[in-house]
Design a protein around this motif. Structure first.
Motif, PDB file in Angstrom:
ATOM      1  N   ILE A  69       0.793  -1.001  -0.116  1.00 57.43           N
ATOM      2  CA  ILE A  69       0.054   0.055   0.127  1.00 57.43           C
ATOM      3  C   ILE A  69       0.782   1.071  -0.034  1.00 57.43           C
ATOM      4  O   ILE A  69       0.778   2.144  -0.671  1.00 57.43           O
ATOM      5  CB  ILE A  69      -1.226   0.152   1.145  1.00 57.43           C
ATOM      6  CG1 ILE A  69      -1.930  -1.171   0.995  1.00 57.43           C
ATOM      7  CG2 ILE A  69      -1.744   1.405   1.308  1.00 57.43           C
ATOM      8  CD1 ILE A  69      -2.509  -1.346   2.603  1.00 57.43           C
ATOM      9  N   LEU A  80       4.103   1.486  -1.160  1.00 60.79           N
ATOM     10  CA  LEU A  80       4.403   1.672  -2.634  1.00 60.79           C
ATOM     11  C   LEU A  80       3.486   2.333  -3.477  1.00 60.79           C
ATOM     12  O   LEU A  80       3.705   3.242  -4.278  1.00 60.79           O
ATOM     13  CB  LEU A  80       4.833   0.320  -3.052  1.00 60.79           C
ATOM     14  CG  LEU A  80       6.288  -0.367  -2.399  1.00 60.79           C
ATOM     15  CD1 LEU A  80       6.260  -1.546  -2.647  1.00 60.79           C
ATOM     16  CD2 LEU A  80       7.450   0.779  -2.470  1.00 60.79           C
ATOM     17  N   GLU A 103       0.880   4.035  -2.858  1.00 66.34           N
ATOM     18  CA  GLU A 103       0.649   5.493  -2.347  1.00 66.34           C
ATOM     19  C   GLU A 103       1.912   6.474  -3.130  1.00 66.34           C
ATOM     20  O   GLU A 103       1.777   7.507  -3.697  1.00 66.34           O
ATOM     21  CB  GLU A 103       0.612   5.785  -1.034  1.00 66.34           C
ATOM     22  CG  GLU A 103      -0.713   5.368  -0.356  1.00 66.34           C
ATOM     23  CD  GLU A 103      -0.665   5.363   1.319  1.00 66.34           C
ATOM     24  OE1 GLU A 103      -1.743   5.106   1.640  1.00 66.34           O
ATOM     25  OE2 GLU A 103       0.265   5.649   1.936  1.00 66.34           O
ATOM     26  N   ALA A 104       2.983   5.888  -2.740  1.00 66.78           N
ATOM     27  CA  ALA A 104       4.193   6.633  -3.471  1.00 66.78           C
ATOM     28  C   ALA A 104       4.133   7.035  -4.787  1.00 66.78           C
ATOM     29  O   ALA A 104       4.441   7.848  -5.343  1.00 66.78           O
ATOM     30  CB  ALA A 104       5.379   6.062  -3.009  1.00 66.78           C
ATOM     31  N   SER A 146       7.176  11.413  -6.509  1.00 62.81           N
ATOM     32  CA  SER A 146       7.293  10.293  -6.801  1.00 62.81           C
ATOM     33  C   SER A 146       7.159   9.480  -8.045  1.00 62.81           C
ATOM     34  O   SER A 146       7.426   8.682  -8.460  1.00 62.81           O
ATOM     35  CB  SER A 146       6.584   9.317  -5.624  1.00 62.81           C
ATOM     36  OG  SER A 146       5.424   9.930  -5.330  1.00 62.81           O
ATOM     37  N   SER A 147       6.210  10.157  -8.765  1.00 64.83           N
ATOM     38  CA  SER A 147       5.533   9.878  -9.989  1.00 64.83           C
ATOM     39  C   SER A 147       6.564  10.097 -11.119  1.00 64.83           C
ATOM     40  O   SER A 147       7.111   9.005 -11.824  1.00 64.83           O
ATOM     41  CB  SER A 147       4.285  10.552 -10.537  1.00 64.83           C
ATOM     42  OG  SER A 147       4.598  11.990 -10.509  1.00 64.83           O
ATOM     43  N   ARG A 195      12.222   4.906 -13.231  1.00 61.12           N
ATOM     44  CA  ARG A 195      12.640   3.485 -12.781  1.00 61.12           C
ATOM     45  C   ARG A 195      11.946   2.679 -13.473  1.00 61.12           C
ATOM     46  O   ARG A 195      12.909   1.643 -14.291  1.00 61.12           O
ATOM     47  CB  ARG A 195      12.188   3.377 -11.210  1.00 61.12           C
ATOM     48  CG  ARG A 195      12.612   1.873 -10.964  1.00 61.12           C
ATOM     49  CD  ARG A 195      12.341   1.710  -9.449  1.00 61.12           C
ATOM     50  NE  ARG A 195      10.960   1.812  -9.013  1.00 61.12           N
ATOM     51  CZ  ARG A 195      10.670   1.704  -7.984  1.00 61.12           C
ATOM     52  NH1 ARG A 195      11.375   1.259  -7.062  1.00 61.12           N
ATOM     53  NH2 ARG A 195       9.240   1.997  -7.541  1.00 61.12           N
ATOM     54  N   THR A 212      11.293  11.225  -1.156  1.00 58.20           N
ATOM     55  CA  THR A 212      10.308  10.486  -2.345  1.00 58.20           C
ATOM     56  C   THR A 212      11.252   9.189  -2.634  1.00 58.20           C
ATOM     57  O   THR A 212      10.810   7.986  -2.586  1.00 58.20           O
ATOM     58  CB  THR A 212      10.567  11.255  -3.563  1.00 58.20           C
ATOM     59  OG1 THR A 212       9.919  12.559  -3.423  1.00 58.20           O
ATOM     60  CG2 THR A 212       9.841  10.523  -4.643  1.00 58.20           C
ATOM     61  N   ILE A 218      10.519   6.624   0.236  1.00 58.71           N
ATOM     62  CA  ILE A 218       9.435   6.092   0.080  1.00 58.71           C
ATOM     63  C   ILE A 218       9.133   5.074  -0.893  1.00 58.71           C
ATOM     64  O   ILE A 218       8.490   4.120  -0.916  1.00 58.71           O
ATOM     65  CB  ILE A 218       8.273   7.244  -0.050  1.00 58.71           C
ATOM     66  CG1 ILE A 218       8.244   7.962   1.295  1.00 58.71           C
ATOM     67  CG2 ILE A 218       7.029   6.487  -0.461  1.00 58.71           C
ATOM     68  CD1 ILE A 218       7.550   9.086   1.266  1.00 58.71           C
ATOM     69  N   LEU A 219       9.894   5.127  -2.192  1.00 54.04           N
ATOM     70  CA  LEU A 219       9.783   4.312  -3.121  1.00 54.04           C
ATOM     71  C   LEU A 219      10.706   3.125  -2.917  1.00 54.04           C
ATOM     72  O   LEU A 219      11.018   2.049  -3.667  1.00 54.04           O
ATOM     73  CB  LEU A 219      10.396   4.957  -4.356  1.00 54.04           C
ATOM     74  CG  LEU A 219       9.396   5.794  -5.104  1.00 54.04           C
ATOM     75  CD1 LEU A 219       9.885   6.541  -6.312  1.00 54.04           C
ATOM     76  CD2 LEU A 219       8.144   5.146  -5.604  1.00 54.04           C
ATOM     77  N   LYS A 275       1.266  11.872   5.946  1.00 52.07           N
ATOM     78  CA  LYS A 275       0.651  10.479   5.832  1.00 52.07           C
ATOM     79  C   LYS A 275       1.088   9.514   6.600  1.00 52.07           C
ATOM     80  O   LYS A 275       2.227   9.721   7.263  1.00 52.07           O
ATOM     81  CB  LYS A 275       0.937  10.110   4.230  1.00 52.07           C
ATOM     82  CG  LYS A 275       2.297   9.618   3.946  1.00 52.07           C
ATOM     83  CD  LYS A 275       2.028   9.273   2.374  1.00 52.07           C
ATOM     84  CE  LYS A 275       3.419   8.919   1.988  1.00 52.07           C
ATOM     85  NZ  LYS A 275       3.518   8.467   0.770  1.00 52.07           N
ATOM     86  N   ARG A 321       4.354   3.633   6.066  1.00 57.51           N
ATOM     87  CA  ARG A 321       3.826   2.209   6.216  1.00 57.51           C
ATOM     88  C   ARG A 321       5.080   1.281   6.235  1.00 57.51           C
ATOM     89  O   ARG A 321       6.244   1.618   6.186  1.00 57.51           O
ATOM     90  CB  ARG A 321       3.019   1.918   4.899  1.00 57.51           C
ATOM     91  CG  ARG A 321       1.808   2.736   5.084  1.00 57.51           C
ATOM     92  CD  ARG A 321       0.986   2.232   3.863  1.00 57.51           C
ATOM     93  NE  ARG A 321      -0.380   3.142   3.615  1.00 57.51           N
ATOM     94  CZ  ARG A 321      -1.597   2.445   4.577  1.00 57.51           C
ATOM     95  NH1 ARG A 321      -1.426   1.491   5.009  1.00 57.51           N
ATOM     96  NH2 ARG A 321      -2.529   3.210   4.293  1.00 57.51           N
TER      97      ARG A 321
END
Ligand SMILES: Nc1ncnc2c1ncn2[C@@H]1O[C@H](COP(=O)(O)OP(=O)(O)OP(=O)(O)O)[C@@H](O)[C@H]1O
Ligand SMILES: [Mg+2]
Lengths: 264, 223
Positions: A157, A159, A161-162, B59-60, B66, B89, B92-93, B123, B126
């Motif tokens: 989840i 990943l 979200e990112a 991140s996009s 990538r 970023t 998080i990835l 946020k 996770r």
């Protein structure tokens, strides 16, 4: 017609992704929709076995991508449900034979002719996972009520979200209400409390699932089975219907969703 | 045609280090892809660490790069940047943000350690995510089991801490950790370590600090 692309993924292996894809696909097709399943687990294909179509494979997804056949030729039509198709994975190639943009192209080609495209992702967060989510409009995360599976779901989840994908929905599979009552299994609440994403399905542990998989006839074909009904309910929710959850252990779930539904 | 000086390639012990020059992101990205297309065999199968300088990347943008690189058989595993946005970023990835070989000295001095700055994380953090910052870290959301937050300053979580948090990571004894609900897998301030006691009853907001050489938790609510 423009199909919606649904990818079923999990992080952890063996939690029921393939079972979920096969059952939801059957349920959607029983409702008269045109459905194609794509097995994204290249090298370890088994969606064909669970759907009972293994002996009819001639071409696979790598043949499509590498131009050895037309997309239509690799689509196996289910004889029981003529609007249900499968594009099998290649058994003898590795995941790098397909790229994320190949998946996007394939789905774009299929979209005009179908209502639903369901993609069965491999476990993990590597290339096969990336291929499987590349074209997804909606992602369903399958987990079991068990800490290690929930953690991996959480990772996935994060990943997603990112990558700014649409928020995924959750399927909690193999719930055993008796174990939950004894305090020996995470409850739906416990799982929701950690992951905080929309719950779209709760499927009980049911040995008939295994029997059905071995027969190659997904359980959602059978009217009476409880797990089959749970999968059919997921299909209805995907179609936008509001369907109450089966009465397993979920009585307090609604309170919590009411309270916390707005949280990220 | 793009300017080839935009792309600098060095071999490292565990792969390639590519440094991107100063230009708009679309331009340097294009230059990188062109370079790869000139020597596809050289790049095929490579592990790549990318130094993006001070580009602030979403991140996009990073994840699409990538994916693109993976189509040339290149595995992007690390992003080096002086922009905290980009570092965040990348973390998080799941990409590394440090490589074994030390970074050019001039890059380090631009980003001087700033104890008073705070990284804002809007946020839930996770599992599998590690967020590091050389100032304070503020999280609006939970810190889930399997996540790690490491700050040279203090850590404030408007939510639950159930993962690992380390405040004062470079030895700052005055750092604190606060959360609405504190049940970390492990909590550290400077060199002091604590694991969460079995929780009884309802949780309350708490602040943890070092007092008399020990970690002490205090309820945030008086009385
Ligand atoms: N609700 C259920 N009740 C009982 N058994 C189940 C249930 N769901 C799945 N199973 C069984 O669990 C096993 C694993 O399921 P499945 O192959 O669908 O998992 P998967 O996530 O696709 O695994 P992989 O990660 O290896 O692809 C199978 O034997 C299946 O029959
Ligand atoms: Mg599977």
């Amino acid at each position: 017609m423009t199909a919606k692309v649904i990818t079923v993924t999990s992080g952890k292996g063996g939690v029921g992704k393939t079972t979920t894809v096969a059952n939801i696909a059957v349920a959607l097709a029983l409702g008269g929709k045109k459905v194609v399943c794509i097995d994204g687990d290249i090298g370890l294909r088994n969606l064909d076995v669970v759907m009972g179509l293994e002996n009819r494979i001639v071409y696979d997804i790598v043949d499509i991508v590498e131009g050895r056949c037309r997309t239509r030729q690799a689509m196996i039509r289910d004889k029981r449900l003529p609007e249900l198709f499968l594009i099998p994975a290649a058994q003898t190639r590795d995941k790098n034979a397909v790229s994320p943009s190949d998946m996007v192209r394939l789905c774009d080609e299929l979209r005009p002719e179908m209502d639903w495209i369901l993609i069965d992702s491999p476990a993990g967060i590597e290339r096969g996972f990336r291929n499987s989510i590349a074209a997804a409009d909606k992602i369903l995360i399958v987990t079991n009520p068990e800490m290690s599976a929930v953690r991996d779901a959480d990772r996935v989840i994060g990943l997603l979200e990112a990558e700014e994908k649409n928020s995924p929905s959750l399927i909690i599979n193999r719930l055993n209400p008796n174990l939950v009552k004894r305090g020996d299994m995470l409850s739906v609440d416990d799982v929701y409390d950690l992951l905080r994403i929309e719950v779209i399905g709760i499927v009980p542990e049911d040995e008939n699932v295994i029997v059905a998989s071995n027969k190659g006839a997904p359980l959602s074909m059978e009217a009476k089975a409880r797990a089959g009904q749970a999968f059919r309910n997921i299909a209805r929710r995907l179609n936008g219907e509001e369907v109450p959850f089966l009465d397993l252990d979920s009585h307090s779930l609604w309170d919590r969703i009411g309270k916390f539904g707005w949280r990220k | 045609m793009t300017d080839s000086t935009l792309i600098q390639i060095k071999g490292m012990r565990d792969g390639l280090l590519v440094s991107l020059g100063d230009a708009g992101w679309p331009v340097v990205q294009q230059a990188l892809i062109e370079r790869i297309e000139q020597q596809p065999a050289f790049f095929q199968g490579a592990r790549l660490a990318l130094d993006v300088g001070n580009q602030a990347l979403k991140s996009s943008e990073l994840s699409s790069l990538r994916d693109k690189l993976s189509e040339y058989g290149i595995m992007l595993w690390a992003i080096l940047s002086v922009s905290p946005v980009t570092e965040n970023t990348a973390q998080i990835l799941g990409l590394a943000t440090r490589v074994a070989k030390s970074r050019p000295a001039e890059a380090r001095t631009i980003k001087k350690s700033d104890e008073e700055s705070a990284l804002w994380v809007n946020k839930t953090v996770r599992s599998g995510t590690r967020i590091e910052h050389d100032g304070h870290i503020v999280v609006l959301g939970d810190v889930n089991p399997g996540a790690e937050i490491i700050a040279e300053g203090s850590i404030i979580v408007w939510g639950r801490i159930r993962g690992v948090v380390h405040a004062g990571a470079k030895g700052n004894q005055n750092a604190v950790v606060c959360a609405l609900d504190l049940s970390p897998t492990q909590l550290r301030i400077a060199e002091q370590i604590a694991v969460s006691p079995e929780r009884r009853g309802k949780s309350t907001p708490e602040v943890v600090r070092i007092k008399d050489g020990q970690l002490q938790a205090e309820s945030w609510i008086q009385g």
